[in-house]
Motif scaffolding. Structure first.
Motif, PDB file in Angstrom:
ATOM      1  N   PRO A  22       0.829  -1.205   0.000  1.00  0.00           N
ATOM      2  CA  PRO A  22       0.000   0.000   0.000  1.00  0.00           C
ATOM      3  C   PRO A  22       0.863   1.255   0.000  1.00  0.00           C
ATOM      4  N   ILE A  23       0.394   2.253  -0.709  1.00  0.00           N
ATOM      5  CA  ILE A  23       1.098   3.526  -0.729  1.00  0.00           C
ATOM      6  C   ILE A  23       0.922   4.179   0.633  1.00  0.00           C
ATOM      7  N   LYS A  24       2.037   4.521   1.248  1.00  0.00           N
ATOM      8  CA  LYS A  24       1.979   5.095   2.585  1.00  0.00           C
ATOM      9  C   LYS A  24       1.572   6.555   2.499  1.00  0.00           C
ATOM     10  N   LYS A  25       0.407   6.833   3.015  1.00  0.00           N
ATOM     11  CA  LYS A  25      -0.081   8.211   3.067  1.00  0.00           C
ATOM     12  C   LYS A  25       0.313   8.803   4.408  1.00  0.00           C
ATOM     13  N   SER A  26       0.613  10.064   4.380  1.00  0.00           N
ATOM     14  CA  SER A  26       0.981  10.746   5.607  1.00  0.00           C
ATOM     15  C   SER A  26      -0.277  10.971   6.447  1.00  0.00           C
ATOM     16  N   ASP A  27      -0.171  10.721   7.741  1.00  0.00           N
ATOM     17  CA  ASP A  27      -1.307  10.946   8.626  1.00  0.00           C
ATOM     18  C   ASP A  27      -1.282  12.364   9.188  1.00  0.00           C
ATOM     19  N   ILE A  28      -0.391  13.185   8.666  1.00  0.00           N
ATOM     20  CA  ILE A  28      -0.282  14.572   9.102  1.00  0.00           C
ATOM     21  C   ILE A  28      -1.172  15.432   8.221  1.00  0.00           C
ATOM     22  N   TRP A  29      -1.886  16.358   8.839  1.00  0.00           N
ATOM     23  CA  TRP A  29      -2.798  17.235   8.112  1.00  0.00           C
ATOM     24  C   TRP A  29      -2.009  18.173   7.220  1.00  0.00           C
ATOM     25  N   LEU A  30      -2.394  18.226   5.930  1.00  0.00           N
ATOM     26  CA  LEU A  30      -1.740  19.114   4.975  1.00  0.00           C
ATOM     27  C   LEU A  30      -2.526  20.408   4.882  1.00  0.00           C
ATOM     28  N   GLN A  31      -1.838  21.506   4.792  1.00  0.00           N
ATOM     29  CA  GLN A  31      -2.487  22.816   4.749  1.00  0.00           C
ATOM     30  C   GLN A  31      -2.275  23.461   3.397  1.00  0.00           C
ATOM     31  N   ASP A  32      -3.088  24.473   3.109  1.00  0.00           N
ATOM     32  CA  ASP A  32      -2.966  25.186   1.843  1.00  0.00           C
ATOM     33  C   ASP A  32      -1.869  26.242   1.896  1.00  0.00           C
ATOM     34  N   ASP A  33      -1.729  26.921   3.021  1.00  0.00           N
ATOM     35  CA  ASP A  33      -0.718  27.965   3.165  1.00  0.00           C
ATOM     36  C   ASP A  33       0.668  27.322   3.273  1.00  0.00           C
ATOM     37  N   PRO A  34       1.694  27.977   2.743  1.00  0.00           N
ATOM     38  CA  PRO A  34       3.032  27.383   2.817  1.00  0.00           C
ATOM     39  C   PRO A  34       3.638  27.457   4.212  1.00  0.00           C
ATOM     40  N   ILE A  35       4.470  26.465   4.519  1.00  0.00           N
ATOM     41  CA  ILE A  35       5.253  26.484   5.749  1.00  0.00           C
ATOM     42  C   ILE A  35       6.489  27.323   5.454  1.00  0.00           C
ATOM     43  N   ILE A  36       6.815  28.223   6.357  1.00  0.00           N
ATOM     44  CA  ILE A  36       7.946  29.124   6.152  1.00  0.00           C
ATOM     45  C   ILE A  36       9.204  28.479   6.715  1.00  0.00           C
ATOM     46  N   CYS A  37      10.227  28.383   5.870  1.00  0.00           N
ATOM     47  CA  CYS A  37      11.502  27.780   6.235  1.00  0.00           C
ATOM     48  C   CYS A  37      12.553  28.878   6.199  1.00  0.00           C
ATOM     49  N   LYS A  38      13.067  29.266   7.371  1.00  0.00           N
ATOM     50  CA  LYS A  38      14.036  30.360   7.391  1.00  0.00           C
ATOM     51  C   LYS A  38      15.292  29.977   8.155  1.00  0.00           C
ATOM     52  N   TYR A  39      16.323  30.762   7.902  1.00  0.00           N
ATOM     53  CA  TYR A  39      17.654  30.515   8.437  1.00  0.00           C
ATOM     54  C   TYR A  39      18.038  31.667   9.350  1.00  0.00           C
ATOM     55  N   GLU A  40      18.602  31.338  10.501  1.00  0.00           N
ATOM     56  CA  GLU A  40      19.080  32.354  11.438  1.00  0.00           C
ATOM     57  C   GLU A  40      20.378  31.874  12.063  1.00  0.00           C
ATOM     58  N   LYS A  41      21.055  32.798  12.696  1.00  0.00           N
ATOM     59  CA  LYS A  41      22.202  32.451  13.517  1.00  0.00           C
ATOM     60  C   LYS A  41      21.900  32.909  14.929  1.00  0.00           C
ATOM     61  N   LYS A  99       6.247  15.106   1.145  1.00  0.00           N
ATOM     62  CA  LYS A  99       5.080  14.818   1.967  1.00  0.00           C
ATOM     63  C   LYS A  99       3.828  15.542   1.485  1.00  0.00           C
ATOM     64  N   GLY A 100       4.003  16.511   0.566  1.00  0.00           N
ATOM     65  CA  GLY A 100       2.856  17.206   0.008  1.00  0.00           C
ATOM     66  C   GLY A 100       2.646  18.615   0.533  1.00  0.00           C
ATOM     67  N   PHE A 101       3.569  19.132   1.299  1.00  0.00           N
ATOM     68  CA  PHE A 101       3.441  20.489   1.840  1.00  0.00           C
ATOM     69  C   PHE A 101       3.928  21.523   0.839  1.00  0.00           C
ATOM     70  N   ASN A 102       3.376  22.720   0.934  1.00  0.00           N
ATOM     71  CA  ASN A 102       3.918  23.872   0.225  1.00  0.00           C
ATOM     72  C   ASN A 102       4.920  24.529   1.164  1.00  0.00           C
ATOM     73  N   VAL A 103       6.085  24.870   0.632  1.00  0.00           N
ATOM     74  CA  VAL A 103       7.144  25.442   1.463  1.00  0.00           C
ATOM     75  C   VAL A 103       7.631  26.726   0.829  1.00  0.00           C
ATOM     76  N   LYS A 104       7.844  27.730   1.680  1.00  0.00           N
ATOM     77  CA  LYS A 104       8.363  29.006   1.206  1.00  0.00           C
ATOM     78  C   LYS A 104       9.674  29.273   1.919  1.00  0.00           C
ATOM     79  N   ARG A 105      10.717  29.560   1.129  1.00  0.00           N
ATOM     80  CA  ARG A 105      12.036  29.824   1.680  1.00  0.00           C
ATOM     81  C   ARG A 105      12.170  31.304   1.981  1.00  0.00           C
ATOM     82  N   VAL A 106      12.613  31.631   3.197  1.00  0.00           N
ATOM     83  CA  VAL A 106      12.757  33.014   3.625  1.00  0.00           C
ATOM     84  C   VAL A 106      14.167  33.212   4.143  1.00  0.00           C
ATOM     85  N   GLY A 107      14.800  34.302   3.737  1.00  0.00           N
ATOM     86  CA  GLY A 107      16.108  34.671   4.260  1.00  0.00           C
ATOM     87  C   GLY A 107      17.259  33.942   3.602  1.00  0.00           C
TER      88      GLY A 107
END
Length: 108
Positions: A22-41, A99-107
């Motif tokens: 069986p194709i393993k589906k993620s049991d995590i809820w997927l959202q329409d808005d992107p997850i923000i991925c940013k870098y800091e020090k 996993k099917g998420f929308n991701v937005k890169r910041v910074g």
């Protein structure tokens, strides 16, 4: 002689059936808005921060654990943010897109 060979000797007329994986589906809820991925020090050390998840906190914690184990790095979950030690923006974005998420890169 492995188990398959032994079974063939005992049951020569038997044709093994192909099992469908069986194709393993993620049991995590997927959202329409992107997850923000940013870098800091912080204190001179690089970190990657993921924020903007609108689902359940438990799902976000599961996602944090999956990311940390797949990258073999340390991190934490605080204030609805996943904090990963090191600059892993590209790898994290690939994992989330798989996993099917929308991701937005910041910074940077």
């Amino acid at each position: 002689m492995d188990l398959q060979d032994q079974l063939k000797n005992l049951f020569p007329d038997h044709q093994p059936e192909e099992e469908e994986k069986p194709i393993k589906k993620s049991d995590i809820w997927l959202q329409d808005d992107p997850i923000i991925c940013k870098y800091e020090k912080r204190k001179g050390k690089p970190i990657t921060i993921l924020e903007g998840y609108t689902g359940a906190t438990s799902d976000f914690k599961k996602l944090a654990k999956e990311i940390k184990t797949s990258l073999s790095v340390g991190g934490s979950f605080k204030d609805d943010k996943i904090i990963i030690q090191g600059d892993f923006r590209d790898k994290i974005m690939e994992i989330l897109k798989e996993k099917g998420f929308n991701v937005k890169r910041v910074g940077g």
